[in-house]
Design an enzyme around this catalytic site. Structure first.
Site, PDB file in Angstrom:
ATOM      1  N   GLN A 111     -48.115  22.694   1.500  1.00 58.30           N
ATOM      2  CA  GLN A 111     -49.110  21.631   1.456  1.00 58.30           C
ATOM      3  C   GLN A 111     -50.098  21.814   0.301  1.00 58.30           C
ATOM      4  O   GLN A 111     -50.582  20.826  -0.269  1.00 58.30           O
ATOM      5  CB  GLN A 111     -49.852  21.593   2.805  1.00 58.30           C
ATOM      6  CG  GLN A 111     -50.516  20.274   3.120  1.00 58.30           C
ATOM      7  CD  GLN A 111     -49.562  19.239   3.709  1.00 58.30           C
ATOM      8  OE1 GLN A 111     -48.798  19.555   4.612  1.00 58.30           O
ATOM      9  NE2 GLN A 111     -49.607  18.023   3.211  1.00 58.30           N
ATOM     10  N   LYS A 126     -52.388  23.461   7.632  1.00 56.44           N
ATOM     11  CA  LYS A 126     -51.397  22.946   8.590  1.00 56.44           C
ATOM     12  C   LYS A 126     -51.711  23.537   9.946  1.00 56.44           C
ATOM     13  O   LYS A 126     -52.310  24.610  10.049  1.00 56.44           O
ATOM     14  CB  LYS A 126     -49.991  23.387   8.168  1.00 56.44           C
ATOM     15  CG  LYS A 126     -48.891  22.548   8.769  1.00 56.44           C
ATOM     16  CD  LYS A 126     -48.656  21.304   7.926  1.00 56.44           C
ATOM     17  CE  LYS A 126     -47.665  20.371   8.575  1.00 56.44           C
ATOM     18  NZ  LYS A 126     -47.281  19.290   7.649  1.00 56.44           N
ATOM     19  N   GLY A 165     -50.790  13.872  11.494  1.00 46.50           N
ATOM     20  CA  GLY A 165     -49.562  14.075  12.258  1.00 46.50           C
ATOM     21  C   GLY A 165     -48.504  14.838  11.481  1.00 46.50           C
ATOM     22  O   GLY A 165     -48.601  15.046  10.286  1.00 46.50           O
ATOM     23  N   ASP A 166     -47.503  15.256  12.209  1.00 42.26           N
ATOM     24  CA  ASP A 166     -46.271  15.843  11.658  1.00 42.26           C
ATOM     25  C   ASP A 166     -45.260  15.705  12.807  1.00 42.26           C
ATOM     26  O   ASP A 166     -45.436  14.828  13.674  1.00 42.26           O
ATOM     27  CB  ASP A 166     -46.493  17.310  11.231  1.00 42.26           C
ATOM     28  CG  ASP A 166     -45.359  17.869  10.365  1.00 42.26           C
ATOM     29  OD1 ASP A 166     -45.332  17.605   9.159  1.00 42.26           O
ATOM     30  OD2 ASP A 166     -44.459  18.555  10.913  1.00 42.26           O
ATOM     31  N   THR A 210     -44.919   8.048   4.147  1.00 41.19           N
ATOM     32  CA  THR A 210     -44.067   9.187   3.768  1.00 41.19           C
ATOM     33  C   THR A 210     -42.655   8.711   3.441  1.00 41.19           C
ATOM     34  O   THR A 210     -42.080   9.068   2.408  1.00 41.19           O
ATOM     35  CB  THR A 210     -44.038  10.240   4.883  1.00 41.19           C
ATOM     36  OG1 THR A 210     -45.372  10.525   5.284  1.00 41.19           O
ATOM     37  CG2 THR A 210     -43.360  11.508   4.402  1.00 41.19           C
ATOM     38  N   ASN A 241     -40.868   9.226  12.293  1.00 39.87           N
ATOM     39  CA  ASN A 241     -41.721   8.454  11.392  1.00 39.87           C
ATOM     40  C   ASN A 241     -41.167   8.408   9.970  1.00 39.87           C
ATOM     41  O   ASN A 241     -41.082   7.339   9.360  1.00 39.87           O
ATOM     42  CB  ASN A 241     -43.138   9.064  11.407  1.00 39.87           C
ATOM     43  CG  ASN A 241     -44.032   8.432  10.372  1.00 39.87           C
ATOM     44  OD1 ASN A 241     -44.231   8.977   9.291  1.00 39.87           O
ATOM     45  ND2 ASN A 241     -44.546   7.249  10.667  1.00 39.87           N
ATOM     46  N   SER A 377     -53.032   9.527   3.499  1.00 37.62           N
ATOM     47  CA  SER A 377     -54.083  10.104   4.348  1.00 37.62           C
ATOM     48  C   SER A 377     -55.385  10.248   3.556  1.00 37.62           C
ATOM     49  O   SER A 377     -56.473   9.968   4.064  1.00 37.62           O
ATOM     50  CB  SER A 377     -53.658  11.483   4.863  1.00 37.62           C
ATOM     51  OG  SER A 377     -52.829  11.373   6.000  1.00 37.62           O
TER      52      SER A 377
HETATM   53  P1  NDP Z   1     -41.140  12.885  14.025  1.00 38.19           P
HETATM   54  O1  NDP Z   1     -41.535  13.747  15.142  1.00 38.19           O
HETATM   55  O2  NDP Z   1     -41.601  11.494  13.958  1.00 38.19           O
HETATM   56  O3  NDP Z   1     -39.562  12.858  13.876  1.00 38.19           O
HETATM   57  C1  NDP Z   1     -38.844  14.035  13.697  1.00 38.19           C
HETATM   58  C2  NDP Z   1     -37.376  13.683  13.754  1.00 38.19           C
HETATM   59  O4  NDP Z   1     -36.610  14.809  13.339  1.00 38.19           O
HETATM   60  C3  NDP Z   1     -36.914  13.334  15.164  1.00 38.19           C
HETATM   61  O5  NDP Z   1     -35.860  12.437  15.076  1.00 38.19           O
HETATM   62  C4  NDP Z   1     -36.449  14.687  15.682  1.00 38.19           C
HETATM   63  O6  NDP Z   1     -35.487  14.608  16.718  1.00 38.19           O
HETATM   64  C5  NDP Z   1     -35.840  15.298  14.439  1.00 38.19           C
HETATM   65  N1  NDP Z   1     -35.969  16.758  14.523  1.00 38.19           N
HETATM   66  C6  NDP Z   1     -37.110  17.467  14.508  1.00 38.19           C
HETATM   67  N2  NDP Z   1     -36.858  18.765  14.649  1.00 38.19           N
HETATM   68  C7  NDP Z   1     -35.534  18.863  14.756  1.00 38.19           C
HETATM   69  C8  NDP Z   1     -34.665  19.958  14.905  1.00 38.19           C
HETATM   70  N3  NDP Z   1     -35.125  21.215  14.976  1.00 38.19           N
HETATM   71  N4  NDP Z   1     -33.336  19.701  14.981  1.00 38.19           N
HETATM   72  C9  NDP Z   1     -32.867  18.426  14.912  1.00 38.19           C
HETATM   73  N5  NDP Z   1     -33.647  17.341  14.777  1.00 38.19           N
HETATM   74  C10 NDP Z   1     -34.958  17.564  14.688  1.00 38.19           C
HETATM   75  O7  NDP Z   1     -41.600  13.692  12.699  1.00 38.19           O
HETATM   76  P2  NDP Z   1     -41.789  13.148  11.232  1.00 38.19           P
HETATM   77  O8  NDP Z   1     -40.812  12.079  10.942  1.00 38.19           O
HETATM   78  O9  NDP Z   1     -43.232  12.904  11.016  1.00 38.19           O
HETATM   79  O10 NDP Z   1     -41.426  14.450  10.367  1.00 38.19           O
HETATM   80  C11 NDP Z   1     -40.112  14.707   9.873  1.00 38.19           C
HETATM   81  C12 NDP Z   1     -40.198  15.681   8.715  1.00 38.19           C
HETATM   82  O11 NDP Z   1     -41.009  15.124   7.680  1.00 38.19           O
HETATM   83  C13 NDP Z   1     -40.837  17.030   9.030  1.00 38.19           C
HETATM   84  O12 NDP Z   1     -40.211  18.026   8.239  1.00 38.19           O
HETATM   85  C14 NDP Z   1     -42.271  16.853   8.574  1.00 38.19           C
HETATM   86  O13 NDP Z   1     -42.873  18.089   8.283  1.00 38.19           O
HETATM   87  C15 NDP Z   1     -42.050  16.026   7.335  1.00 38.19           C
HETATM   88  N6  NDP Z   1     -43.194  15.250   6.846  1.00 38.19           N
HETATM   89  C16 NDP Z   1     -43.846  14.374   7.654  1.00 38.19           C
HETATM   90  C17 NDP Z   1     -44.891  13.629   7.151  1.00 38.19           C
HETATM   91  C18 NDP Z   1     -45.582  12.591   7.957  1.00 38.19           C
HETATM   92  O14 NDP Z   1     -46.438  11.907   7.382  1.00 38.19           O
HETATM   93  N7  NDP Z   1     -45.276  12.397   9.221  1.00 38.19           N
HETATM   94  C19 NDP Z   1     -45.369  13.822   5.767  1.00 38.19           C
HETATM   95  C20 NDP Z   1     -44.539  14.707   4.986  1.00 38.19           C
HETATM   96  C21 NDP Z   1     -43.525  15.397   5.530  1.00 38.19           C
HETATM   97  P3  NDP Z   1     -35.928  14.975  18.227  1.00 38.19           P
HETATM   98  O15 NDP Z   1     -36.892  13.905  18.628  1.00 38.19           O
HETATM   99  O16 NDP Z   1     -34.661  14.963  18.979  1.00 38.19           O
HETATM  100  O17 NDP Z   1     -36.563  16.332  18.159  1.00 38.19           O
HETATM  101  O1  2IT Z   2     -46.293  17.386   5.633  1.00 38.10           O
HETATM  102  C1  2IT Z   2     -47.171  16.518   5.413  1.00 38.10           C
HETATM  103  O2  2IT Z   2     -47.548  16.256   4.273  1.00 38.10           O
HETATM  104  C2  2IT Z   2     -47.729  15.797   6.552  1.00 38.10           C
HETATM  105  N1  2IT Z   2     -47.321  16.037   7.680  1.00 38.10           N
HETATM  106  C3  2IT Z   2     -48.836  14.798   6.348  1.00 38.10           C
HETATM  107  C4  2IT Z   2     -50.147  15.489   6.233  1.00 38.10           C
HETATM  108  C5  2IT Z   2     -51.357  14.581   6.211  1.00 38.10           C
HETATM  109  O3  2IT Z   2     -52.445  15.146   6.231  1.00 38.10           O
HETATM  110  O4  2IT Z   2     -51.231  13.357   6.172  1.00 38.10           O
END
Ligand code: NDP
Ligand code: 2IT
Length: 445
Positions: A111, A126, A165-166, A210, A241, A377
């Site tokens: 990050q 984080k 969120g994450d 994202t 997301n 954000s």
């Molecule tokens: P969500 O919780 O909305 O979705 C995560 C998705 O990934 C779900 O479909 C989940 O399935 C799947 N998943 C998570 N862990 C696992 C695992 N161990 N094995 C298989 N499937 C998995 O999270 P986000 O979409 O927000 O985040 C997804 C990725 O993007 C992460 O790496 C996060 O750090 C990154 N990210 C997110 C940002 C954001 O703004 N939200 C910004 C930048 C990066 P299930 O529900 O079955 O667990």
């Molecule tokens: O991994 C990431 O950049 C995030 N989960 C978003 C972080 C944020 O502060 O919006």
């Protein structure tokens, strides 16, 4: 690795035993710094590298809560405040059973450089918990969030540390967390959290940011080759997301996403993903990917493995760390995939990245390609501070501009340090030098 960075890496491994993901994230950055330090040796002076790999503060706490049946659970909470050179610590909260100190540390470390790349005033942090929201009622999630925030509230603030969120933390969780923060502090500090609801300080386009940003980054990479996403087949992993809004933007740009996944398997929908159905299943019903397949003729569910065996032109890993390994990379390359942009944090293993780079395809590391979320954000913080709210078009235009700037600074840095087209080197060098210059200006702190 150069001697000077190798020594720092060895110290990180010795000091943070068993934290494999943290070691992996540090190694990837330090490996890129060889050419930077050769050109500018002062970056290895005054313990700068030793300081940048050590979090400024690590908070670990007990999170007790009571489930609907009256049973008490004890989870572990974390907030790692890694680097505040550029601004308040900024980064998401992850609720997932796999969360431990090493995972949060790797995410916090990434990050720092991601936030630097956005060009905005945000430091790196984080947090999260090993709490698993799956199958929990709204009331259970609320009680967990309230207990988590009861401790976290002592450590955060709009000018100190601003979580978002994450994985496992979306609009519902941010709402419960904000409600408890406000109650404890008796202060409506909208800027203490981002990803808020639109009725109480959230920014338009944050939900989409994202996934949109990841696809915009892929489009910029393709543009360097005179190509575009138009007509391209895409494999997306995840169904949360990031995945959902990557699919949405890809469709807007004329591409055809044909896969998505969750921890129960992946779906192949050769006709192209039905986004309204996917949103209904995942965002409204909080269902599983099988619920999509049961309502979508022609789509199939694969319960073993990941979507990387499906022949596509572009891969967007948007689920979690190390979800795309050497075998997956080989399979994507064999099938002619020519673009990989990471929506997740560190989804490709080092061996997979090596394979992509050896094959000379376009590969974007998450700290560059998924920075649109945190960038928006920071735009939310800006609106909160100004007590104002922009329309969707304004927020999206700013996001688009920031993603283009990140792309261009990666390209420029890769050229400066002698490896044109290497987005890993470009992202690490551009992010690092911005943070490092400010750390030097602030003295030894
Ligand atoms: P969500 O919780 O909305 O979705 C995560 C998705 O990934 C779900 O479909 C989940 O399935 C799947 N998943 C998570 N862990 C696992 C695992 N161990 N094995 C298989 N499937 C998995 O999270 P986000 O979409 O927000 O985040 C997804 C990725 O993007 C992460 O790496 C996060 O750090 C990154 N990210 C997110 C940002 C954001 O703004 N939200 C910004 C930048 C990066 P299930 O529900 O079955 O667990
Ligand atoms: O991994 C990431 O950049 C995030 N989960 C978003 C972080 C944020 O502060 O919006």
């Amino acid at each position: 690795m150069q001697d000077v960075v190798e020594k720092v890496y060895e110290q990180v491994v010795a000091r943070n035993r068993g934290e494999a993901e943290f070691h992996q994230a540090v190694r990837e950055v330090l490996e890129s710094l060889g050419p930077v330090i050769s050109k500018h040796p002062h970056y290895a002076e005054d313990g700068l590298l030793e300081r940048i790999v050590e979090p400024e503060r690590q908070i670990m706490f007990r999170v007790p809560w009571v489930d609907d049946a009256g049973a008490v659970h004890v989870n572990r909470g974390f907030r790692i405040e890694f680097n505040s050179a550029l601004g308040p610590y900024k980064g998401g909260l992850r609720f997932h059973p796999s969360v431990n100190a090493g995972i949060i540390k790797f995410l916090g470390f990434e990050q720092i450089f991601k936030n630097a790349l956005t060009g905005q005033g945000i430091g790196g942090g984080k947090g999260g918990s090993d709490f698993d929201p799956h199958g929990r009622s709204d009331a259970e999630v609320m009680r967990f969030c309230q207990s988590f925030m009861t401790e976290l509230s002592r450590h955060i603030g709009p000018n100190t540390d601003v979580p978002a969120g994450d994985i496992g933390v979306g609009g519902r969780e941010i709402g419960y967390l904000f409600g408890q923060y406000k109650r404890l502090r008796n202060s409506y500090d909208a800027g203490v959290l981002t990803g808020k609801g639109l009725a109480w300080g959230g920014s338009l386009a944050r939900t989409e940011a994202t996934g949109y940003g990841t696809v915009l980054f892929a489009q910029s990479m393709l543009a360097t080759k005179g190509d575009s996403l138009e007509g391209k087949k895409i494999a997306v992993s995840g169904a949360g997301n990031v995945a959902i809004y990557a699919i949405e933007k890809a469709q807007q740009l004329g591409a055809k996403p044909i896969t998505f996944s969750d921890s129960s398997g992946y779906v192949v929908d050769e006709a192209g993903v039905d986004l309204e159905l996917l949103k209904q299943v995942k965002e409204v019903e909080r269902g599983r990917v099988a619920d999509y397949v049961s309502r979508r003729p022609g789509a199939r569910l694969v319960t073993e493995g990941r979507p990387w065996d499906v022949p596509v032109d572009v891969a967007l890993p948007c689920a979690t760390q190390n979800e795309l390994d050497a075998d997956s990379a080989a399979s994507l390359l064999r099938n002619g995939c020519a673009v990989v942009a990471e929506g997740a944090n560190m989804p490709c293993t080092p061996e997979a990245i090596e394979a992509f780079q050896a094959a000379g395809i376009l590969y974007a590391p998450g700290k560059a390609s998924n920075a649109g979320g945190v960038a928006t954000s920071a735009l939310e913080m800006e609106q909160n501070a100004g007590r104002t709210r922009w329309d969707f078009a304004t927020a999206e235009a700013k996001l688009t501009g920031i993603m283009a700037d990140i792309h261009d600074s990666c390209v420029a840095a890769a050229e400066t340090y002698g490896r044109p087209g290497d987005y890993v080197l470009g992202a690490n060098a551009a992010g690092f030098t911005r943070v490092a210059d400010v750390m030097i200006a602030h003295g030894i702190v």
